[in-house]
Design an enzyme around this catalytic site. Structure first.
Site, PDB file in Angstrom:
ATOM      1  N   ASN A  50       0.832  -1.201   0.000  1.00  0.00           N
ATOM      2  CA  ASN A  50       0.000   0.000   0.000  1.00  0.00           C
ATOM      3  C   ASN A  50       0.870   1.257   0.000  1.00  0.00           C
ATOM      4  O   ASN A  50       0.409   2.326   0.382  1.00  0.00           O
ATOM      5  CB  ASN A  50      -0.925   0.005   1.216  1.00  0.00           C
ATOM      6  CG  ASN A  50      -1.817  -1.212   1.248  1.00  0.00           C
ATOM      7  OD1 ASN A  50      -2.356  -1.621   0.217  1.00  0.00           O
ATOM      8  ND2 ASN A  50      -1.965  -1.817   2.414  1.00  0.00           N
ATOM      9  N   HIS A 138     -14.819  -2.609   4.702  1.00  0.00           N
ATOM     10  CA  HIS A 138     -13.694  -3.370   5.231  1.00  0.00           C
ATOM     11  C   HIS A 138     -14.095  -4.203   6.462  1.00  0.00           C
ATOM     12  O   HIS A 138     -14.970  -3.815   7.237  1.00  0.00           O
ATOM     13  CB  HIS A 138     -12.620  -2.361   5.641  1.00  0.00           C
ATOM     14  CG  HIS A 138     -11.291  -2.943   5.964  1.00  0.00           C
ATOM     15  ND1 HIS A 138     -10.851  -3.104   7.258  1.00  0.00           N
ATOM     16  CD2 HIS A 138     -10.298  -3.389   5.169  1.00  0.00           C
ATOM     17  CE1 HIS A 138      -9.640  -3.614   7.245  1.00  0.00           C
ATOM     18  NE2 HIS A 138      -9.273  -3.799   5.984  1.00  0.00           N
ATOM     19  N   GLU A 182     -16.646   3.363   2.146  1.00  0.00           N
ATOM     20  CA  GLU A 182     -15.251   3.672   1.862  1.00  0.00           C
ATOM     21  C   GLU A 182     -15.260   4.668   0.719  1.00  0.00           C
ATOM     22  O   GLU A 182     -16.249   4.770  -0.011  1.00  0.00           O
ATOM     23  CB  GLU A 182     -14.494   2.388   1.465  1.00  0.00           C
ATOM     24  CG  GLU A 182     -14.340   1.439   2.634  1.00  0.00           C
ATOM     25  CD  GLU A 182     -13.604   0.140   2.287  1.00  0.00           C
ATOM     26  OE1 GLU A 182     -12.819   0.114   1.323  1.00  0.00           O
ATOM     27  OE2 GLU A 182     -13.831  -0.847   3.007  1.00  0.00           O
ATOM     28  N   SER A 186     -11.269  -1.058  -1.226  1.00  0.00           N
ATOM     29  CA  SER A 186      -9.964  -1.718  -1.189  1.00  0.00           C
ATOM     30  C   SER A 186      -9.857  -2.897  -2.139  1.00  0.00           C
ATOM     31  O   SER A 186      -8.767  -3.200  -2.610  1.00  0.00           O
ATOM     32  CB  SER A 186      -9.653  -2.171   0.238  1.00  0.00           C
ATOM     33  OG  SER A 186     -10.674  -3.006   0.728  1.00  0.00           O
ATOM     34  N   ASP A 212     -14.546   6.108   5.209  1.00  0.00           N
ATOM     35  CA  ASP A 212     -13.244   5.463   5.407  1.00  0.00           C
ATOM     36  C   ASP A 212     -12.373   5.755   4.180  1.00  0.00           C
ATOM     37  O   ASP A 212     -12.630   5.245   3.097  1.00  0.00           O
ATOM     38  CB  ASP A 212     -13.447   3.953   5.593  1.00  0.00           C
ATOM     39  CG  ASP A 212     -12.144   3.198   5.858  1.00  0.00           C
ATOM     40  OD1 ASP A 212     -11.059   3.750   5.560  1.00  0.00           O
ATOM     41  OD2 ASP A 212     -12.205   2.057   6.347  1.00  0.00           O
ATOM     42  N   HIS A 215      -7.742   4.108   1.543  1.00  0.00           N
ATOM     43  CA  HIS A 215      -7.029   3.964   0.271  1.00  0.00           C
ATOM     44  C   HIS A 215      -7.004   5.246  -0.548  1.00  0.00           C
ATOM     45  O   HIS A 215      -6.575   5.235  -1.696  1.00  0.00           O
ATOM     46  CB  HIS A 215      -7.631   2.823  -0.544  1.00  0.00           C
ATOM     47  CG  HIS A 215      -7.427   1.505   0.119  1.00  0.00           C
ATOM     48  ND1 HIS A 215      -6.228   0.825   0.063  1.00  0.00           N
ATOM     49  CD2 HIS A 215      -8.241   0.779   0.919  1.00  0.00           C
ATOM     50  CE1 HIS A 215      -6.331  -0.275   0.773  1.00  0.00           C
ATOM     51  NE2 HIS A 215      -7.541  -0.330   1.314  1.00  0.00           N
ATOM     52  N   LYS A 246      -0.717   3.360   5.016  1.00  0.00           N
ATOM     53  CA  LYS A 246      -0.771   3.086   3.582  1.00  0.00           C
ATOM     54  C   LYS A 246       0.031   4.156   2.841  1.00  0.00           C
ATOM     55  O   LYS A 246       1.248   4.164   2.965  1.00  0.00           O
ATOM     56  CB  LYS A 246      -2.224   2.939   3.155  1.00  0.00           C
ATOM     57  CG  LYS A 246      -2.752   1.619   3.747  1.00  0.00           C
ATOM     58  CD  LYS A 246      -4.196   1.315   3.536  1.00  0.00           C
ATOM     59  CE  LYS A 246      -4.454  -0.094   4.060  1.00  0.00           C
ATOM     60  NZ  LYS A 246      -5.755  -0.240   4.703  1.00  0.00           N
TER      61      LYS A 246
HETATM   62  C1  LIG Z   1      -6.247  -1.071   5.769  1.00  0.00           C
HETATM   63  C2  LIG Z   1      -7.642  -0.648   6.014  1.00  0.00           C
HETATM   64  C3  LIG Z   1      -8.087  -0.373   7.298  1.00  0.00           C
HETATM   65  C4  LIG Z   1      -7.244  -0.660   8.512  1.00  0.00           C
HETATM   66  O1  LIG Z   1      -6.214   0.246   8.668  1.00  0.00           O
HETATM   67  P1  LIG Z   1      -4.924  -0.181   9.499  1.00  0.00           P
HETATM   68  O2  LIG Z   1      -4.341   1.117   9.938  1.00  0.00           O
HETATM   69  O3  LIG Z   1      -4.052  -0.944   8.569  1.00  0.00           O
HETATM   70  O4  LIG Z   1      -5.387  -1.010  10.641  1.00  0.00           O
HETATM   71  C5  LIG Z   1      -9.350   0.143   7.466  1.00  0.00           C
HETATM   72  N1  LIG Z   1     -10.157   0.341   6.406  1.00  0.00           N
HETATM   73  C6  LIG Z   1      -9.784   0.050   5.155  1.00  0.00           C
HETATM   74  C7  LIG Z   1     -10.710   0.282   4.023  1.00  0.00           C
HETATM   75  C8  LIG Z   1      -8.515  -0.470   4.921  1.00  0.00           C
HETATM   76  O5  LIG Z   1      -8.136  -0.787   3.695  1.00  0.00           O
END
Ligand SMILES: *Cc1c(COP(=O)(O)O)cnc(C)c1O
Length: 387
Positions: A50, A138, A182, A186, A212, A215, A246
């Site tokens: 990522n 997620h 999101e 993802s 969220d 990404h 990421k």
């Molecule tokens: C990676 C991810 C998370 C979690 O984040 P981390 O900091 O790695 O725990 C939450 N939501 C989505 C959509 C993700 O891709």
């Protein structure tokens, strides 16, 4: 050898079942060499990380950061939770920095995005709250729903007509309604259309928007704040979650929100209260990168062009690919078909991995290409040809 216990027999049988379906997972024995992955003696471009902006692979950046470090200032542990003695100047600085960047009242840094998504709904949820969440949210958010007292319903992926039907049917029964999505998804690499959601928020009273941006943070918008910035919707997002692990090449995560919600989370969010704070040096590194984020538009634009090029190549070769972003899935069907395709691309020098159920629905196993701005043009060209 002693006979396995009933539990071990059961677990072993389930593992065998995963193996039969091609869904068994194990930790890879790969090594990293800068932007490359080395596996079985083969050095490959890493298209499974990522590190979208190539910041984690940027040695010069780390050298610049390390020049400022002293043994006294380098604190590898917070040695405490945030509420005891684990809040350092760097935590406060980043929270102020983020609230300022997003134009929100407050921000809260937590250990990771998983903790935020799994912790926010259980904290703020109650019997008179309805959560309407995109089907492809997620796993961390799904866990948050499971632990929440709120009534939770998932709507079909990006199906805002269904979402509105649900609102029309249920809005009157609930005091608050959280719509959660999101921004860049993802697994499919496609996007939410945020103005549609802000329109629903205006139409139905008591709606909060939970976004969220795991990404998209670092990648979208003029200052890299994410899709809400890009789509001009920042003021209407009530809870915006981003991760530092990421594109920002660090670790941890944040939520920007109102002061009241932040204060409430500090009091009630168990994944925040009952865990050790992120190490101060990690926060220093995050802050160092955050300062540079707005100026990285060259890398963001490059990644945008790369995604466009690769998606076109995928479509031209007949792949089913729903993406609109730098995450480019090639949907193969069964787990074994996806595994074969991944292996073929690995043999051409590109480290890509199959994504299988339960991470994605049955029948949509895929190879997921995660582009990074550090991939040279010639390599991208070669990748397109290898499809
Ligand atoms: C990676 C991810 C998370 C979690 O984040 P981390 O900091 O790695 O725990 C939450 N939501 C989505 C959509 C993700 O891709």
């Amino acid at each position: 050898m002693s006979t396995p216990s009933p539990l071990e027999q059961r677990l072993q049988a389930e593992l065998e079942c995963l193996k039969e379906k091609g869904n068994y997972r194990s930790l890879p024995g790969t090594e990293r060499e800068g932007e490359f992955v080395v596996a079985d003696g083969r050095k490959m471009h890493n298209l499974s990380s990522n590190d979208y902006l190539g910041l984690a692979a940027d040695t010069a950046l780390r050298a610049e950061f390390l020049r400022r470090q002293t043994p006294e200032g380098f604190l590898p542990s917070a040695s405490s939770s945030r509420l005891l003695t684990g809040t350092f100047a760097a935590h406060r600085r980043i929270e102020q920095q983020l609230a300022g960047l997003y134009g929100k009242e407050a921000a809260l840094v937590a250990s990771c995005g998983y903790h935020l998504n799994a912790g926010i709904l259980p904290a703020i949820g109650h019997g008179r709250m309805l959560v309407l969440a995109d089907k492809l949210m997620h796993a961390s958010f799904i866990d948050g729903m499971r632990l929440s007292a709120a009534r939770c319903i998932r709507y079909r992926h990006n199906d805002y007509a269904q979402l509105e039907q649900l609102l029309a049917r249920h809005a009157a029964e609930f005091e608050s309604i959280v719509i959660a999505t999101e921004s860049i998804f993802s697994m499919d690499g496609d996007e939410a259309h945020l103005p549609r959601l802000t329109a629903l928020k205006r139409k139905y009273p008591g709606v909060l928007l939970y976004l969220d941006e795991a990404h998209a943070f670092g990648l979208r918008g003029n200052r890299g704040l994410g899709c809400a910035e890009e789509q001009g919707c920042l003021p209407e997002i009530d809870l915006l979650v981003g991760t530092f692990g990421k594109a920002l090449a660090s670790a941890g995560a944040f939520v920007v929100c109102s002061r009241t919600i932040r204060d409430y989370l500090v009091n009630k969010m168990r994944t925040f209260v009952f865990t050790t704070a992120l190490p101060p040096w990690q926060m220093e590194w995050t802050s160092f990168l955050l300062d540079r984020l707005p100026a990285l538009s060259g890398r963001r634009e490059r990644l945008g062009r790369m995604g466009h090029f690769l998606r076109r190549a995928a479509h031209a070769r007949g792949y089913l690919c729903p993406s609109t972003s730098h995450i480019v899935p090639l949907i193969a069907g069964t787990s074994s078909e996806a595994a074969k395709l991944a292996l073929r691309l690995q043999e051409r020098g590109f480290y890509v991995l199959p994504v299988r159920p339960p991470s994605v629905p049955e029948g949509t196993a895929r190879v997921r290409i995660s582009l990074t701005a550090s991939l040279p043009d010639e390599a991208l060209q070669k990748l397109a040809e290898a499809l």
